[in-house]
Design a protein around this motif. Sequence first.
Motif, PDB file in Angstrom:
ATOM      1  N   SER A  67      59.406  69.602  10.205  1.00  0.00           N
ATOM      2  CA  SER A  67      59.417  70.917  10.863  1.00  0.00           C
ATOM      3  C   SER A  67      59.484  72.033   9.827  1.00  0.00           C
ATOM      4  O   SER A  67      58.807  73.058   9.961  1.00  0.00           O
ATOM      5  CB  SER A  67      60.603  71.019  11.823  1.00  0.00           C
ATOM      6  N   LYS A  68      60.283  71.826   8.774  1.00  0.00           N
ATOM      7  CA  LYS A  68      60.357  72.817   7.690  1.00  0.00           C
ATOM      8  C   LYS A  68      59.010  72.920   6.979  1.00  0.00           C
ATOM      9  O   LYS A  68      58.573  74.008   6.597  1.00  0.00           O
ATOM     10  CB  LYS A  68      61.446  72.437   6.686  1.00  0.00           C
ATOM     11  N   MET A  69      58.345  71.768   6.792  1.00  0.00           N
ATOM     12  CA  MET A  69      57.030  71.732   6.158  1.00  0.00           C
ATOM     13  C   MET A  69      56.033  72.548   6.986  1.00  0.00           C
ATOM     14  O   MET A  69      55.246  73.330   6.437  1.00  0.00           O
ATOM     15  CB  MET A  69      56.571  70.277   6.064  1.00  0.00           C
ATOM     16  N   LEU A  70      56.103  72.390   8.310  1.00  0.00           N
ATOM     17  CA  LEU A  70      55.215  73.140   9.199  1.00  0.00           C
ATOM     18  C   LEU A  70      55.491  74.640   9.076  1.00  0.00           C
ATOM     19  O   LEU A  70      54.555  75.450   9.038  1.00  0.00           O
ATOM     20  CB  LEU A  70      55.378  72.664  10.646  1.00  0.00           C
ATOM     21  N   ASP A  71      56.765  75.011   8.995  1.00  0.00           N
ATOM     22  CA  ASP A  71      57.126  76.429   8.829  1.00  0.00           C
ATOM     23  C   ASP A  71      56.516  76.999   7.552  1.00  0.00           C
ATOM     24  O   ASP A  71      56.031  78.127   7.539  1.00  0.00           O
ATOM     25  CB  ASP A  71      58.655  76.600   8.789  1.00  0.00           C
ATOM     26  N   VAL A  72      56.533  76.209   6.480  1.00  0.00           N
ATOM     27  CA  VAL A  72      55.955  76.657   5.200  1.00  0.00           C
ATOM     28  C   VAL A  72      54.440  76.824   5.343  1.00  0.00           C
ATOM     29  O   VAL A  72      53.875  77.834   4.918  1.00  0.00           O
ATOM     30  CB  VAL A  72      56.301  75.670   4.058  1.00  0.00           C
ATOM     31  N   ILE A  73      53.794  75.839   5.955  1.00  0.00           N
ATOM     32  CA  ILE A  73      52.337  75.913   6.114  1.00  0.00           C
ATOM     33  C   ILE A  73      51.941  77.132   6.950  1.00  0.00           C
ATOM     34  O   ILE A  73      50.944  77.789   6.665  1.00  0.00           O
ATOM     35  CB  ILE A  73      51.791  74.619   6.740  1.00  0.00           C
ATOM     36  N   LYS A  74      52.747  77.446   7.955  1.00  0.00           N
ATOM     37  CA  LYS A  74      52.430  78.590   8.816  1.00  0.00           C
ATOM     38  C   LYS A  74      52.514  79.920   8.076  1.00  0.00           C
ATOM     39  O   LYS A  74      52.031  80.930   8.570  1.00  0.00           O
ATOM     40  CB  LYS A  74      53.346  78.593  10.038  1.00  0.00           C
ATOM     41  N   LEU A  75      53.113  79.927   6.889  1.00  0.00           N
ATOM     42  CA  LEU A  75      53.150  81.145   6.069  1.00  0.00           C
ATOM     43  C   LEU A  75      51.792  81.430   5.424  1.00  0.00           C
ATOM     44  O   LEU A  75      51.551  82.528   4.937  1.00  0.00           O
ATOM     45  CB  LEU A  75      54.204  81.016   4.960  1.00  0.00           C
ATOM     46  N   ILE A  76      50.922  80.420   5.421  1.00  0.00           N
ATOM     47  CA  ILE A  76      49.608  80.539   4.768  1.00  0.00           C
ATOM     48  C   ILE A  76      48.619  81.242   5.694  1.00  0.00           C
ATOM     49  O   ILE A  76      48.512  80.917   6.866  1.00  0.00           O
ATOM     50  CB  ILE A  76      49.061  79.137   4.405  1.00  0.00           C
ATOM     51  N   ASN A  77      47.903  82.207   5.139  1.00  0.00           N
ATOM     52  CA  ASN A  77      46.762  82.802   5.830  1.00  0.00           C
ATOM     53  C   ASN A  77      45.517  82.331   5.081  1.00  0.00           C
ATOM     54  O   ASN A  77      45.260  82.778   3.963  1.00  0.00           O
ATOM     55  CB  ASN A  77      46.849  84.326   5.823  1.00  0.00           C
ATOM     56  N   PRO A  78      44.745  81.401   5.691  1.00  0.00           N
ATOM     57  CA  PRO A  78      43.603  80.842   4.960  1.00  0.00           C
ATOM     58  C   PRO A  78      42.524  81.858   4.608  1.00  0.00           C
ATOM     59  O   PRO A  78      41.658  81.583   3.785  1.00  0.00           O
ATOM     60  CB  PRO A  78      43.057  79.760   5.893  1.00  0.00           C
ATOM     61  N   LYS A  79      42.585  83.044   5.200  1.00  0.00           N
ATOM     62  CA  LYS A  79      41.570  84.066   4.910  1.00  0.00           C
ATOM     63  C   LYS A  79      41.932  84.909   3.684  1.00  0.00           C
ATOM     64  O   LYS A  79      41.107  85.634   3.167  1.00  0.00           O
ATOM     65  CB  LYS A  79      41.383  84.963   6.135  1.00  0.00           C
ATOM     66  N   THR A  80      43.168  84.804   3.232  1.00  0.00           N
ATOM     67  CA  THR A  80      43.613  85.591   2.085  1.00  0.00           C
ATOM     68  C   THR A  80      43.041  85.020   0.792  1.00  0.00           C
ATOM     69  O   THR A  80      43.081  83.825   0.563  1.00  0.00           O
ATOM     70  CB  THR A  80      45.161  85.593   1.995  1.00  0.00           C
ATOM     71  N   ILE A  81      42.497  85.913  -0.026  1.00  0.00           N
ATOM     72  CA  ILE A  81      41.984  85.532  -1.350  1.00  0.00           C
ATOM     73  C   ILE A  81      43.056  85.902  -2.371  1.00  0.00           C
ATOM     74  O   ILE A  81      43.580  87.016  -2.367  1.00  0.00           O
ATOM     75  CB  ILE A  81      40.668  86.288  -1.676  1.00  0.00           C
ATOM     76  N   HIS A  82      43.383  84.963  -3.233  1.00  0.00           N
ATOM     77  CA  HIS A  82      44.442  85.171  -4.213  1.00  0.00           C
ATOM     78  C   HIS A  82      43.856  85.344  -5.610  1.00  0.00           C
ATOM     79  O   HIS A  82      42.878  84.699  -5.957  1.00  0.00           O
ATOM     80  CB  HIS A  82      45.388  83.964  -4.218  1.00  0.00           C
ATOM     81  N   GLN A  83      44.506  86.188  -6.407  1.00  0.00           N
ATOM     82  CA  GLN A  83      44.135  86.317  -7.820  1.00  0.00           C
ATOM     83  C   GLN A  83      44.913  85.296  -8.643  1.00  0.00           C
ATOM     84  O   GLN A  83      44.357  84.617  -9.494  1.00  0.00           O
ATOM     85  CB  GLN A  83      44.451  87.733  -8.333  1.00  0.00           C
TER      86      GLN A  83
END
Length: 149
Positions: A67-83
Motif C-alpha cells: 500500500s505504501k508502494m502504491l502511494d509512492v507510485i501515485k506521486l508520479i505524473n507520467p506526463k512530467t518531463i524531468h531534467q
Amino acid sequence: MSSIKSKLFDICITHVNKRISSYKDEIETIKESVESNDKSTDEDDDSGNGKLLNDLEKNAQYLSDASKMLDVIKLINPKTIHQNIVLGSLIKTDTTNFYIATSIGKVDVDNEAYYIISKSSPIGQLLLNKTVGDSIAFNENRYKILEVK
C-alpha cells in the motif's frame, strides 16, 4: 517516449494492485482458517493457530508495504518531463533503459527492455539527481546517461 512512460507507469500500478489483492486474499483465507480451527479444536491445540496468526501478521505487513508502494507510485505524473533524475524519470543510457518507480525488474514495452527500479535501490540511488551526459558505475558496468524524460 512519454507514451512509454505511461505504459511503464500502468505496469507499476497493475503490478502493485495485484500484490495488494493477493495479500488481501491470503489474509482472508488465513482468517477463515483461524475461525474454522477455533470451532473444530479444543483449547489445548493452539499450535496451528499460532502459525496461522504468524502468517497473518506477515501478510498484513506485506499488504502495508504494498500500500505504501502504491502511494509512492501515485506521486508520479507520467506526463512530467524531468531534467534531473527523480521518481518517475525514464532514463536511457548507452546500454540500458531505466524507469524510477518501484522494484519490479525487467519488462518489455514496444519490443524494448526497461528496468523498473526503486529510487532506494543501489542503482536508483546512483542515478538520482543525475542528468544527460553524466555517467555512473554499478557492478563494474558504466552507464552513460543519454536521455532523461
